[in-house]
Design a protein around this motif. Structure first.
Motif, PDB file in Angstrom:
ATOM      1  N   TRP A 242      42.716  40.316  35.072  1.00  0.00           N
ATOM      2  CA  TRP A 242      42.102  40.824  36.108  1.00  0.00           C
ATOM      3  C   TRP A 242      40.525  40.420  35.802  1.00  0.00           C
ATOM      4  O   TRP A 242      40.081  40.515  34.547  1.00  0.00           O
ATOM      5  N   MET A 243      39.971  39.931  36.779  1.00  0.00           N
ATOM      6  CA  MET A 243      38.623  39.592  36.772  1.00  0.00           C
ATOM      7  C   MET A 243      37.615  40.132  37.828  1.00  0.00           C
ATOM      8  O   MET A 243      38.041  40.060  38.934  1.00  0.00           O
ATOM      9  N   GLY A 244      36.634  40.744  37.722  1.00  0.00           N
ATOM     10  CA  GLY A 244      35.824  41.438  38.600  1.00  0.00           C
ATOM     11  C   GLY A 244      34.872  42.463  38.378  1.00  0.00           C
ATOM     12  O   GLY A 244      34.614  42.721  37.197  1.00  0.00           O
ATOM     13  N   GLU A 245      34.356  43.011  39.351  1.00  0.00           N
ATOM     14  CA  GLU A 245      33.628  44.187  38.985  1.00  0.00           C
ATOM     15  C   GLU A 245      34.284  45.407  38.888  1.00  0.00           C
ATOM     16  O   GLU A 245      35.169  45.886  39.541  1.00  0.00           O
ATOM     17  N   PHE A 246      33.881  45.902  37.606  1.00  0.00           N
ATOM     18  CA  PHE A 246      34.703  47.284  37.032  1.00  0.00           C
ATOM     19  C   PHE A 246      33.893  47.801  35.807  1.00  0.00           C
ATOM     20  O   PHE A 246      33.564  47.019  34.849  1.00  0.00           O
ATOM     21  N   PHE A 247      33.531  49.104  35.979  1.00  0.00           N
ATOM     22  CA  PHE A 247      32.615  49.703  34.999  1.00  0.00           C
ATOM     23  C   PHE A 247      33.221  49.576  33.312  1.00  0.00           C
ATOM     24  O   PHE A 247      32.402  49.463  32.510  1.00  0.00           O
ATOM     25  N   GLU A 248      34.458  49.513  33.373  1.00  0.00           N
ATOM     26  CA  GLU A 248      35.019  49.682  32.050  1.00  0.00           C
ATOM     27  C   GLU A 248      35.062  48.463  31.172  1.00  0.00           C
ATOM     28  O   GLU A 248      34.939  48.169  30.167  1.00  0.00           O
ATOM     29  N   ILE A 249      34.958  47.025  32.160  1.00  0.00           N
ATOM     30  CA  ILE A 249      34.765  45.782  31.425  1.00  0.00           C
ATOM     31  C   ILE A 249      33.308  45.926  30.977  1.00  0.00           C
ATOM     32  O   ILE A 249      33.012  45.253  29.918  1.00  0.00           O
ATOM     33  N   GLU A 250      32.321  46.455  31.675  1.00  0.00           N
ATOM     34  CA  GLU A 250      30.865  46.435  31.216  1.00  0.00           C
ATOM     35  C   GLU A 250      30.746  47.145  29.921  1.00  0.00           C
ATOM     36  O   GLU A 250      30.062  47.015  29.033  1.00  0.00           O
ATOM     37  N   ASN A 251      31.479  48.271  30.033  1.00  0.00           N
ATOM     38  CA  ASN A 251      31.538  49.397  28.938  1.00  0.00           C
ATOM     39  C   ASN A 251      32.144  48.572  27.522  1.00  0.00           C
ATOM     40  O   ASN A 251      31.413  48.529  26.319  1.00  0.00           O
ATOM     41  N   LEU A 305      40.884  31.264  35.156  1.00  0.00           N
ATOM     42  CA  LEU A 305      40.476  32.084  36.172  1.00  0.00           C
ATOM     43  C   LEU A 305      38.967  31.949  36.342  1.00  0.00           C
ATOM     44  O   LEU A 305      38.579  32.108  37.300  1.00  0.00           O
ATOM     45  N   LEU A 306      38.364  32.243  35.382  1.00  0.00           N
ATOM     46  CA  LEU A 306      36.805  31.979  35.431  1.00  0.00           C
ATOM     47  C   LEU A 306      36.416  30.714  35.924  1.00  0.00           C
ATOM     48  O   LEU A 306      35.580  30.642  36.975  1.00  0.00           O
ATOM     49  N   ASN A 317      37.300  40.649  44.005  1.00  0.00           N
ATOM     50  CA  ASN A 317      38.225  40.763  42.605  1.00  0.00           C
ATOM     51  C   ASN A 317      39.275  39.738  42.525  1.00  0.00           C
ATOM     52  O   ASN A 317      39.807  39.322  43.640  1.00  0.00           O
ATOM     53  N   ASP A 318      39.619  39.040  41.346  1.00  0.00           N
ATOM     54  CA  ASP A 318      40.710  38.237  41.251  1.00  0.00           C
ATOM     55  C   ASP A 318      41.626  38.602  40.129  1.00  0.00           C
ATOM     56  O   ASP A 318      41.283  39.213  39.354  1.00  0.00           O
ATOM     57  N   LEU A 319      42.831  38.510  40.603  1.00  0.00           N
ATOM     58  CA  LEU A 319      44.148  38.803  39.673  1.00  0.00           C
ATOM     59  C   LEU A 319      45.038  37.363  39.510  1.00  0.00           C
ATOM     60  O   LEU A 319      45.514  37.059  40.408  1.00  0.00           O
ATOM     61  N   LEU A 320      45.183  37.163  38.387  1.00  0.00           N
ATOM     62  CA  LEU A 320      46.298  36.325  37.926  1.00  0.00           C
ATOM     63  C   LEU A 320      47.589  37.122  37.435  1.00  0.00           C
ATOM     64  O   LEU A 320      47.577  37.894  36.601  1.00  0.00           O
ATOM     65  N   ARG A 368      43.309  37.143  45.467  1.00  0.00           N
ATOM     66  CA  ARG A 368      42.019  37.548  45.683  1.00  0.00           C
ATOM     67  C   ARG A 368      41.877  38.769  46.527  1.00  0.00           C
ATOM     68  O   ARG A 368      42.336  38.863  48.088  1.00  0.00           O
ATOM     69  N   LEU A 369      41.230  39.800  45.809  1.00  0.00           N
ATOM     70  CA  LEU A 369      41.277  41.176  46.657  1.00  0.00           C
ATOM     71  C   LEU A 369      39.767  41.458  46.938  1.00  0.00           C
ATOM     72  O   LEU A 369      38.924  41.176  46.039  1.00  0.00           O
TER      73      LEU A 369
END
Length: 394
Positions: A242-251, A305-306, A317-320, A368-369
């Motif tokens: 999963w790649m996209g905006e999500f606060f846990e990735i930033e943390n 994916l990047l 958001n993108d999902l493989l 692509r979501l």
């Protein structure tokens, strides 16, 4: 000078075996070959080296999306295709080979293979990375003496319900073996005496969430590119990214800078893409981050994916996601129905069938979501997976 990209997903197996193109893994490698055909569908992109041509219905599906899939250079035609070339610019999923214009073949380049083995070894990484959490046991086992040392130091800490993970020095993610205390001796004998393979033994951890830090390196400079969520089961078997905006990735990324700075000192001469695999696990009722579980000095699915996001920019958001083999004869029409039902953009990165019309065991789907408030990637990925299995099933 022509540019050739070799999507050698079996890079670790090539390192382990000391030879290129393991025949038994050709079908598995086709997933990456077709994915890079999509990625390199732009003018001036590198030509893709593939074992076989992709199926026509897959090419047609992409053509209807406005993407012209380029013809690959087939491995069986490699010598003929490049017979007049003294030099080629060779790019690979994992750097290990070179073009020999005298023989007209690709061959292992020891100046690439030796450092790849040194720095890609799970055992060497374990010896370097002393950042282990106190409640995790981790030992590099290269011989019987290492095994005896492990038993002597740790046997008093064993508990009847404790589990351990055995990982080969080079191998695919999710191929590890699990044993409780009673099964350790037999599995160690299998590795050391029968297979004669070194291995890594670690405490099994109750994994809760997996992340990956994507990086690039050039001229000794390492750069963080992105963070992703790895979709793994509790045993670490990979099913998607999963790649996209999500606060846990930033943390996650905010807590990785110090550990990431160590990697350039470990392998200062590396150039190319790579990733750091990390995971949270549960211990004594709290969540703990193992910052460096493994470092991949090669392309990864996250890097793929990047680059897809960069080539085909779109908000959201993108999902493989890997889905099982299809159970019907026309999955491409089903994809169109699936898109219409959900509003998602559904893009098959791998073909559903081999050139002989046999269904492939696994299929890689790019979804692509739209970005949604309070979206949970793990729950969303589960919904997409269940939906895909239903649509592509009988």
């Amino acid at each position: 000078m022509p540019r050739i990209f070799r999507p050698n997903a079996y890079f670790e197996e090539e390192l382990r075996l000391g030879k290129l193109f393991p025949r038994e893994l050709e079908a598995r490698n086709s997933v990456l070959e077709s994915s890079f055909l999509v990625l390199n569908s732009f003018p001036d992109s590198a030509k893709i080296l593939a074992h076989s041509p992709p199926e026509e219905n897959w090419i047609k599906y992409w053509r209807e999306k406005g993407i012209q899939i380029p013809k690959p250079i087939l491995l069986r035609n490699l010598k003929q295709s490049l017979q007049k070339e003294k030099e080629i610019q060779l790019e690979e999923w994992g750097k290990i080979s070179r073009w020999n214009s005298n023989t007209g073949n690709l061959e292992i380049d020891q100046t690439l293979a030796d450092p790849a083995k040194t720095y890609g070894s799970k055992l060497n990484q374990n010896d370097w990375n002393r950042e282990h959490n106190e409640d995790l046991i981790s030992y590099s086992i290269r011989n019987s003496e290492d095994w005896e040392t492990f038993i002597k130091k740790e046997k008093d800490h064993f508990s009847p319900d404790q589990k351990f993970v055995f990982k080969t020095e080079f191998g695919f993610a999710g191929a590890q073996k699990f044993r409780d205390v009673s099964g350790l001796k037999d599995l160690a004998y299998l590795f050391l005496k029968v297979k004669r393979e070194p291995f890594l033994i670690e405490t099994w951890a109750d994994r809760t969430k997996d992340f990956s830090l994507l990086f690039s390196a050039k001229n000794g400079e390492y750069k963080i590119e992105e963070g992703t969520i790895l979709l793994n089961d509790h045993k670490g078997k990979y099913s998607g990214t999963w790649m996209g905006e999500f606060f846990e990735i930033e943390n996650y990324l905010s807590g990785m800078s110090e550990s990431f700075s160590k990697i350039s000192k470990f392998h200062p001469n590396y150039e190319g893409y790579g990733s750091v695999d990390s995971f949270f696990y549960r211990s004594k009722g709290i969540q703990i981050l193992r910052k460096i579980s493994e470092v991949n000095f090669r392309w990864t699915m996250g890097c793929l994916l990047l680059e897809l996001r960069r080539r085909f920019p779109k908000e959201g958001n993108d999902l493989l996601l890997f889905l099982p083999k299809v159970q019907n004869s026309d999955p491409y029409s089903r994809l169109k129905i699936w898109e219409k039902e959900t509003g998602w953009e559904i893009l098959p990165l791998s073909t559903f069938f081999s050139p002989y019309r046999r269904p492939n065991q696994k299929n890689l789907i790019w979804v692509r979501l739209p970005a949604q408030k309070n979206q949970d990637p793990w729950e969303e990925a589960k919904i997409v997976s269940e939906s895909g299995i239903r649509v592509l099933g009988p």
